[in-house]
Scaffold this motif. Sequence first.
Motif, PDB file in Angstrom:
ATOM      1  N   ALA A 171      27.626  -4.510 -19.165  1.00  7.35           N
ATOM      2  CA  ALA A 171      26.183  -4.703 -19.362  1.00  7.35           C
ATOM      3  C   ALA A 171      25.864  -5.779 -20.386  1.00  7.35           C
ATOM      4  CB  ALA A 171      25.544  -3.385 -19.790  1.00  7.35           C
ATOM      5  N   GLY A 172      26.780  -6.008 -21.326  1.00  6.61           N
ATOM      6  CA  GLY A 172      26.479  -6.936 -22.417  1.00  6.61           C
ATOM      7  C   GLY A 172      27.187  -8.269 -22.239  1.00  6.61           C
ATOM      8  N   ASP A 173      27.339  -8.966 -23.343  1.00  9.11           N
ATOM      9  CA  ASP A 173      27.961 -10.291 -23.250  1.00  9.11           C
ATOM     10  C   ASP A 173      29.481 -10.238 -23.400  1.00  9.11           C
ATOM     11  OD1 ASP A 173      26.569 -11.115 -26.531  1.00  9.11           O
ATOM     12  OD2 ASP A 173      28.027  -9.612 -25.875  1.00  9.11           O
ATOM     13  N   GLY A 174      30.039  -9.051 -23.559  1.00  7.31           N
ATOM     14  CA  GLY A 174      31.490  -8.905 -23.507  1.00  7.31           C
ATOM     15  C   GLY A 174      32.222  -9.102 -24.818  1.00  7.31           C
ATOM     16  N   TYR A 175      31.509  -9.316 -25.915  1.00  2.36           N
ATOM     17  CA  TYR A 175      32.196  -9.460 -27.200  1.00  2.36           C
ATOM     18  C   TYR A 175      32.425  -8.076 -27.805  1.00  2.36           C
ATOM     19  CZ  TYR A 175      30.777 -14.347 -26.917  1.00  2.36           C
ATOM     20  OH  TYR A 175      30.594 -15.647 -26.510  1.00  2.36           O
ATOM     21  N   GLY A 176      33.430  -8.003 -28.641  1.00  5.88           N
ATOM     22  CA  GLY A 176      33.788  -6.721 -29.241  1.00  5.88           C
ATOM     23  C   GLY A 176      32.660  -6.138 -30.079  1.00  5.88           C
ATOM     24  N   PHE A 177      32.011  -6.975 -30.867  1.00  4.97           N
ATOM     25  CA  PHE A 177      30.960  -6.459 -31.741  1.00  4.97           C
ATOM     26  C   PHE A 177      29.748  -6.008 -30.942  1.00  4.97           C
ATOM     27  CE2 PHE A 177      29.114  -5.513 -35.630  1.00  4.97           C
ATOM     28  CZ  PHE A 177      27.845  -6.042 -35.728  1.00  4.97           C
ATOM     29  N   SER A 178      29.451  -6.690 -29.851  1.00  6.85           N
ATOM     30  CA  SER A 178      28.297  -6.262 -29.050  1.00  6.85           C
ATOM     31  C   SER A 178      28.588  -4.929 -28.382  1.00  6.85           C
ATOM     32  CB  SER A 178      27.904  -7.324 -28.024  1.00  6.85           C
ATOM     33  OG  SER A 178      28.989  -7.605 -27.187  1.00  6.85           O
TER      34      SER A 178
END
Lengths: 102, 332
Positions: free
Chosen positions: A20-27
Amino acid sequence: MTDELKLSHTAAMVLQAIDAGDGYGFSVMEMTGLPSGTVYPAVRRMERDGLIRSQWERQSIADEEQRPPRKYYRLTRSGRATLEASQKRYPLLAKIGARETV
Amino acid sequence: MMHAAMLRAASWMTPCEVRAEWLAEWTAELAFVRRESPRRATLFCLGAFRDALWVRRNTPSAPARGVLLGSPARCLVVLGAIAAICVCVAWRLPGTRLTFAPLASAHTGRLVIIERASGKLNAGRYLWLEQHLPREFSPGLISDHGLVLARYNTAPPAPQWHISIPEEGGRILKFRCTALDLRQPFLVLLLLAGMALPIVVGTTSLSLGEYPPLRSTRARPWAFFAAKLALIVAIVFFGILDLGSGTTVEVRPHGILAGFVVGFRWALQDQRRRCPVCLRRLTNPVRFGQAAHALLDWYGTELICSAGHGMMHVPEIPTSSYPVPRWVSLEG
């Protein structure tokens, strides 16, 4: 027919957040509320199992924002099938996912 | 700076072949976290240790890793060399040597180490001290590097006590006297080794695995295990004595106890990873199964003896197929 992995609820949440998100660990941490010590090992397990693949972002993007390039993750075909199976197993995940797309 | 140091420290837990990429990934994320949510940076970095541990446990061993301790002879030679270095250093350090140097039996139980209560006893003071020692001490001192060895006329009154000697000019110098008991170090060694055993039992499985009866080689693995334990005891005991000799705080008993726990655990884990026939380290780990099927199917790691003697199945969790590692012989 591929044998889909049965994920725990936490792992399924992480997989859905990557999708669902941009695929970064923090997101993924922001979306799920899970700590980094849970998210990053879970992400590595999924990459090892072939559900996601990693890629470093382009240097130009990082240079624009004046920071080092980050690694991001995308679902593979197998990961997408596993996510769909997990959403059937955990209906709440499917509802959360549907609410986000609305 | 602190966060970068935390990530650097965590990166040392990762295997060296993946360390650079792992650190780059976490450093890049940290830069983003600092910008978006600086208050969460510390908690974010704490998670790096868990991730580093996961990477360490799940990265297949590189072929070169473990080559130093691969063969049983080399393992014992390396451990023996480390033990010899620790013993030699202990012999060279005056404080530690006094504890172990053989002395005439006439002095046994009567020898006392005298040192300044605060500060060092320099060479110029030795003659003065000899002339001003209380009557309970015999004349004649042995001095070396700030420590003085004296002989008490009777049995020392306590393991440790203080004496005060007035100096010309009215100043009073305080000295600490420690009774030298030659039997003490070895009793302490036995006591600490005994204290370490329950901790090892409580923190790791003592099982070395399931093996079929091997008639010709049954004693060899046990002899190797016993030799490793003996060398570890020597390394830990003399090593910690060496390290603690320069400290003013008494850290040696705790250090020796912690060292025994770590050393005994390592010996058990090392023994489980060796072929029972040739005692070489098992290699080429291959992971089988999936975590999601841990209760339904085999899930663990398989290691093989490079000489072809057999395979070791190591379950990931005790409830997955086997409770302990199982050896499967490939010999006829």
